[in-house]
Enzyme design. Structure first.
Site, PDB file in Angstrom:
ATOM      1  N   ASP A 178      38.876  39.788  38.148  1.00 50.77           N
ATOM      2  CA  ASP A 178      39.129  38.930  39.307  1.00 50.77           C
ATOM      3  C   ASP A 178      39.500  37.497  38.924  1.00 50.77           C
ATOM      4  O   ASP A 178      38.931  36.537  39.461  1.00 50.77           O
ATOM      5  CB  ASP A 178      37.876  38.884  40.216  1.00 50.77           C
TER       6      ASP A 178
ATOM      7  N   GLU B 276      41.047  42.859  50.171  1.00 49.62           N
ATOM      8  CA  GLU B 276      40.115  41.836  49.667  1.00 49.62           C
ATOM      9  C   GLU B 276      40.830  40.897  48.717  1.00 49.62           C
ATOM     10  O   GLU B 276      42.051  40.974  48.565  1.00 49.62           O
ATOM     11  CB  GLU B 276      38.923  42.511  48.965  1.00 49.62           C
TER      12      GLU B 276
END
Ligand SMILES: *[C@@H]1O[C@H](CO)[C@@H](O)[C@H](O)[C@H]1NC(C)=O
Ligand SMILES: *[C@@H]1O[C@H](CO)[C@@H](O)[C@H](O)[C@H]1NC(C)=O
Ligand SMILES: *[C@@H]1O[C@H](CO)[C@@H](O)[C@H](O)[C@H]1NC(C)=O
Ligand SMILES: *[C@@H]1O[C@H](CO)[C@@H](O)[C@H](O)[C@H]1NC(C)=O
Ligand SMILES: *[C@@H]1O[C@H](CO)[C@@H](O)[C@H](O)[C@H]1NC(C)=O
Ligand SMILES: *[C@@H]1O[C@H](CO)[C@@H](O)[C@H](O)[C@H]1NC(C)=O
Length: 584
Positions: A42, A203
């Site tokens: 991420d 997301e």
């Protein structure tokens, strides 16, 4: 296996470095992924005055939220951690039960002279705790503030300032709220911006302002082999957003690529105005079975013409695109570069290096440097601990494991450390481990075992032994016990973890004075530390000390402190496809 030497290429690059400067924008560059090898999921990055900065997810490991800086997009220095002291979030670590809770995906941004890291911490009272850390100087660990906290139900906060200076947080699902950065107060109700293109888990949103549009780039499909990046845009921040007809703009879904799970990324520009993107990927091939380093950070060139949608280049090991800024490792601060090895000779004056991390906030004083080396005061819980229970919380590991390790950052490597250890009580143990979670680890310890009772009932002396044991996903090898040869017992013992190949480790011991006498105690599959209960995290290699539940409260019986010196991690090869690797 095609093994290519980078040495000639690197020296050639160095030689033409100054020449290349003049025409840097004219010719394209090639480079290898991952640019942040090892557990770095991420990623979120930004460029400020010619330096690139990134943050990645760290879950319950501590210190967490590492900040990497680079001037050339290839050499990344670990300059600080946004979450670096217990007092920033008192008690939060010890109250987190799950192995994969803690600091989820963060966003790193720069605004008006301050760096911001916004993140959500999962696992406290079954809620998400939003945190915003600020710093005027990310090269100074202590300059990261205590967080301003906020509460939302969804993860993956983005931080975006609109033209009028107001700050907004977009999160999973994908919703938008204005945030007061001084208090953490969020506007209500959240505004739904976009639900993605139909993949599960929309997301990891990031908003960008460009050519009169608000671009909303997200991750979709879940962080497994269906992972992807999709995009939508609007003339108004609050929507409606129009999805791009050629979504997804990046994925390796349904391909045979070695780099899989490609998704959850961020975009930024270099000083030449070229766009780049960064996201996570897993070096596993489509089988997606053995990938002990977990989700790593990869770089890709982006073409983004005025008024057009961005074009993201497919992620592979060997990349070619915009001219990279020239090689430059001249960055302030005392952190190591992520791809370098470790050569740590611990003594009283050594600071514990920044790339060594713990599983949860460690107990105060558990780790210190002394003239005998890195001292680890054992924890009563071993690396596994007991199942999580209210009755014996001190044995679960929630108060911290006496474990310290660094990311496995190379497909092939050798790690070793010299151990000085003279246990007095049965159960005392010190050793080395490949550690993914408390239920996924491969250990080689020196342990004092209970005496065996002979047939006539006579009780012998406790036995000093090497013990190899492993826990994890899939079939685990049988534990092995090998007595420590009596000639070795009083000297330092070198414990070693080595990759036999991309899928197997060997764990060995030798007397420091006689490496030829090496005993291979066990071998294990890296499948034990891939996916399963540790699918969000990645393997660490390091050292530990425990008394395996002996003692009382949080205290082990006296005499079991372990001293580690001559810590070495040497990277040997980096796989860039299933059949090619580069020497490092
Ligand atoms: C997204 O889905 C939710 C739930 O179905 C819905 O309430 C919302 O309006 C949708 N958002 C958009 C922008 O279409
Ligand atoms: C990577 O690609 C470049 C051309 O873009 C080529 O010269 C080089 O040999 C390739 N490297 C490997 C390891 O295949
Ligand atoms: C240089 O890289 C950019 C970005 O990937 C690409 O669009 C362009 O075609 C490349 N140019 C050449 C000459 O290969
Ligand atoms: C890797 O090493 C293990 C253990 O020696 C062996 O079983 C396996 O076949 C090896 N894999 C390859 C691809 O050589
Ligand atoms: C590990 O995974 C198994 C299977 O999903 C699950 O039953 C178990 O609770 C997990 N253990 C931990 C410690 O998370
Ligand atoms: C690990 O510690 C627990 C108690 O905390 C104990 O029950 C277990 O046997 C220990 N494991 C080993 C291999 O000693």
């Amino acid at each position: 296996m095609k093994l290519l030497s980078l040495t000639s290429k690197v020296s050639l690059l160095a030689a033409v470095g100054s020449l290349a400067l003049a025409s840097a924008s004219a010719s394209n560059s090639s480079y290898y992924n991952p640019v942040l090898p090892g557990w770095h999921s991420d990623p979120s990055c930004t460029q400020v005055d010619g330096t690139f900065y990134c943050v990645t997810s760290t879950f319950i490991s501590f210190p967490g939220l590492p900040i990497y800086a680079s001037k050339d997009l290839i050499n990344w220095k670990l300059i600080s951690h946004a979450w670096n002291r217990e007092s920033q979030l008192p008690g939060v670590s010890a109250n987190t039960a799950g192995q994969q809770q803690g600091m989820f995906a963060a966003t790193l941004r720069y605004h008006d002279g301050l760096f911001y890291v916004i993140c959500e911490y999962l696992g406290v009272d079954n809620r998400n705790l939003g945190v915003v850390f600020k710093s005027p100087d990310p090269f100074d660990e202590r300059a990261w503030s205590d967080p301003v906290t906020f509460q939302t139900d969804s993860i993956d906060p983005d931080l975006f300032w609109d033209d009028d200076g107001r700050a907004y947080v977009a999160t999973q699902s994908i919703v938008l709220q204005e945030i007061d950065l001084a208090t953490g107060k969020l506007s209500q109700p959240p505004i739904s911006l976009w639900n993605g293109t139909g993949g599960v888990w929309p997301e990891g949103p990031h908003l960008y302002r460009k050519d009169g549009y608000y671009y909303l780039m997200i991750a979709e499909g879940g962080t497994e082999t269906d992972h992807s990046i999709t995009i939508a845009r609007s003339r108004n921040l609050k929507g409606p957003y129009e999805a791009y007809e050629n979504n997804p703009i990046l994925t390796n879904r349904g391909t045979n690529e070695y780099f899989q799970t490609v998704g959850h990324g961020d975009l930024f520009q270099d000083t030449e105005g070229n766009w780049w993107g960064i996201c996570l990927a897993t070096r596993s091939g489509p089988e997606w079975e053995i990938y002990p380093m977990g989700r790593e950070t990869v770089l890709f060139p982006v073409t983004w013409e005025e008024g057009e949608w961005p074009i993201l280049q497919r992620v592979r090991g060997n990349m070619s695109g915009w001219a990279l800024p020239s090689t430059n490792r001249d960055l302030p601060g005392d952190g190591p570069f992520n791809s370098d090895g470790d050569v740590y000779d611990f003594d009283k004056r050594t600071k514990i290096p920044r790339n060594l991390v713990h599983w949860r906030v460690p107990r105060p004083g558990a780790f210190s440097t002394t003239k005998r080396g890195l001292q680890i005061i054992p924890s009563r819980n071993n690396l596994t601990g007991t199942p999580f229970s209210e009755a014996t919380p001190e044995l679960t590991g929630q108060d911290g494991l006496s474990f310290i390790g660094r990311r496995q950052t190379h497909t092939l490597f050798t790690f070793s450390v010299d151990l000085s250890f003279a246990p007095k009580s049965v159960g005392q143990e010190a050793g080395v481990t490949v550690f993914l979670t408390q239920v996924n680890h491969i250990d080689l310890g020196v342990v004092l075992l209970a005496p065996s009772r002979s047939s006539n009932g006579a009780v012998g002396k406790p036995q000093l032994a090497f013990r190899f044991r492993a826990e994890g996903t899939g079939i685990r090898p049988e534990p092995k016990i090998v007595p420590v040869p009596s000639a070795w017992a009083d000297a330092k013992i070198r414990l070693q973890i080595q990759t036999l190949n991309a899928t197997h480790y060997s764990l060995a011991a030798m007397p420091v004075g006689d490496p030829q006498a090496k005993l291979i105690i066990g071998t294990a599959s890296a499948g034990l530390v891939s996916g399963g209960n540790g699918s969000f995290v990645g393997s660490l290699v390091g050292a530990y000390a425990t008394c395996n539940g002996a003692g009382l409260g949080v205290t082990c019986p006296k005499g079991g402190n372990a001293y580690f010196s001559r810590w070495r991690y040497i990277g040997e090869a980096q796989y860039i496809s299933a059949t090619e690797s580069i020497r490092v």
